[in-house]
Design an enzyme around this catalytic site. Structure first.
Site, mmCIF file in Angstrom:
data_model
loop_
_atom_site.group_PDB
_atom_site.id
_atom_site.type_symbol
_atom_site.label_atom_id
_atom_site.label_comp_id
_atom_site.label_asym_id
_atom_site.label_seq_id
_atom_site.Cartn_x
_atom_site.Cartn_y
_atom_site.Cartn_z
ATOM 1 N N GLN A 1 -4.620 -1.523 9.714
ATOM 2 C CA GLN A 1 -4.353 -2.664 9.128
ATOM 3 C C GLN A 1 -4.908 -3.918 9.938
ATOM 4 O O GLN A 1 -4.538 -3.796 10.969
ATOM 5 C CB GLN A 1 -2.705 -3.220 8.787
ATOM 6 C CG GLN A 1 -2.799 -4.518 7.965
ATOM 7 C CD GLN A 1 -3.066 -4.417 6.680
ATOM 8 O OE1 GLN A 1 -3.479 -3.463 5.923
ATOM 9 N NE2 GLN A 1 -3.737 -5.651 6.013
ATOM 10 N N LYS B 1 0.935 -1.023 -0.062
ATOM 11 C CA LYS B 1 0.041 0.125 0.060
ATOM 12 C C LYS B 1 0.951 1.341 -0.032
ATOM 13 O O LYS B 1 0.517 2.083 -0.900
ATOM 14 C CB LYS B 1 -0.992 -0.006 0.994
ATOM 15 C CG LYS B 1 -2.123 -0.955 1.039
ATOM 16 C CD LYS B 1 -2.852 -1.306 2.440
ATOM 17 C CE LYS B 1 -3.818 -2.314 2.243
ATOM 18 N NZ LYS B 1 -4.580 -2.758 3.425
ATOM 19 N N ASP C 1 -10.901 3.160 4.449
ATOM 20 C CA ASP C 1 -11.145 1.657 4.423
ATOM 21 C C ASP C 1 -12.766 1.500 4.332
ATOM 22 O O ASP C 1 -13.132 0.263 4.096
ATOM 23 C CB ASP C 1 -10.739 0.724 5.656
ATOM 24 C CG ASP C 1 -9.665 0.115 5.415
ATOM 25 O OD1 ASP C 1 -9.154 -0.351 4.115
ATOM 26 O OD2 ASP C 1 -8.701 -0.287 6.224
HETATM 27 N N1 GUN Z 1 -6.900 -6.978 6.146
HETATM 28 C C1 GUN Z 1 -7.453 -7.409 4.996
HETATM 29 N N2 GUN Z 1 -7.697 -6.703 3.964
HETATM 30 C C2 GUN Z 1 -7.717 -5.501 4.569
HETATM 31 C C3 GUN Z 1 -8.307 -4.185 4.034
HETATM 32 O O1 GUN Z 1 -8.642 -4.010 2.915
HETATM 33 N N3 GUN Z 1 -8.188 -3.091 5.016
HETATM 34 C C4 GUN Z 1 -7.566 -3.162 6.328
HETATM 35 N N4 GUN Z 1 -7.271 -2.137 6.757
HETATM 36 N N5 GUN Z 1 -7.108 -4.534 6.724
HETATM 37 C C5 GUN Z 1 -7.147 -5.544 5.917
#
Ligand code: GUN
Length: 282
Positions: free
Chosen positions: A95, A51, A118
């Site tokens: 995350q 990311k 998110d």
């Molecule tokens: N863990 C797995 N997919 C995601 C996501 O799209 N966002 C976040 N914050 N954690 C994740």
């Protein structure tokens, strides 16, 4: 059979996002994403790295806050409160999964909904359900972009979503429903998943089990969207679909890697850009 090429579309989107970031920079707006990573789960660390690299590619700022796995909930809440107040921060992403001693719902509820790129805050979840403008979780929104790019119309289609997580399955089912599809959602307690997949025009699967979806479970000409990511013992990255045997039956199918994964990242960038753009109106 045609491949739904998420990698190509994500590249295209990134170019567009990069141009928009440059335009914002001319107005002294510098889109910035804050990422909080708690603990040392290698998969989470690798996603966070992907990311922030993507942010760098499009010229966005990214700040990663790595916190030890024993971090107390209050400490994490304090960090979020600071980021909520910080004018420079456009998006906040915690995350997941978080360590077990931390209440995930409480943490997600603490993120300012206007910075919740998110789309996990209850306010954004509710707005998405009602079809209002809001942040929509990156993976399901990425899937919708991919279908739209290939002019796959969802109205009246029989769709099945296998996996009912808050991150993927539930928001995806909502988006499909709002797009006019008839949607079934299968989960861990579903008696016979194949009953639903065999009938479906479009099958979406994201549960994290290699080869869960086999050729006998898919109708001829169906569309298959694989949202799973699994690393096999030999290091190979695969989805939840037995691609080799399922693909010949499909009209369209996503590969893993190169399907939904890159779209998730591109959509997160889009959400962060969307948040930064609100500064233009102030
Ligand atoms: N863990 C797995 N997919 C995601 C996501 O799209 N966002 C976040 N914050 N954690 C994740």
């Amino acid at each position: 059979m045609k491949i739904l090429d998420g990698k190509a579309l994500a590249c295209k989107l990134e170019i567009h996002i990069q141009e928009e970031v440059r335009e914002l920079n001319k107005n002294f707006i510098y889109p910035t994403l804050a990422v909080i990573l708690v603990g040392d789960d290698p998969a989470s660390a690798s996603y966070v790295k992907m990311k922030s690299k993507a942010c760098e590619r499009v010229g966005m700022n990214t700040l990663t806050f790595a916190m030890p796995s024993e971090t107390r909930e209050e400490r994490l809440l304090e960090k979020i409160a600071k980021l909520n107040e910080d004018e420079k921060i456009d998006g906040i992403l915690v995350q997941l999964p978080l360590p077990k001693h931390i209440n995930t719902s409480k943490i997600l509820a603490a993120i300012c909904p206007q910075k919740d790129v998110d789309g996990f805050h209850a306010l954004n979840v509710g707005r998405a359900t009602l079809g209002f403008e809001c942040f929509i979780p990156a993976t399901p929104l990425g899937v919708m972009h991919l279908l739209s790019e290939y002019e796959i119309n969802l109205r009246g289609k029989d769709c099945v979503v296998v996996g009912a997580s808050n991150i993927v399955g539930k928001p995806l089912a909502t988006l499909l429903l709002n797009a006019g599809a008839t949607v079934s959602v299968c989960h861990i307690d579903t008696k016979d998943v194949s009953l639903y997949t065999k009938m479906a025009d479009i099958v979406f699967v994201g549960v994290g089990k290699p080869n869960l979806i086999t050729a006998d479970m898919i109708k001829e000409g169906a569309i298959v969207v694989d949202i799973g990511i699994n690393r096999l013992e030999n290091g190979k990255l695969v989805g939840d679909v037995d691609f080799e045997n399922v693909a010949p039956k499909c009209s369209f199918i996503t590969p893993v890697p190169g399907g939904v994964g890159p779209m998730t990242i591109a959509t997160l960038l889009q959400n962060t850009l969307q948040s930064a753009k609100t500064k233009l109106k102030r």
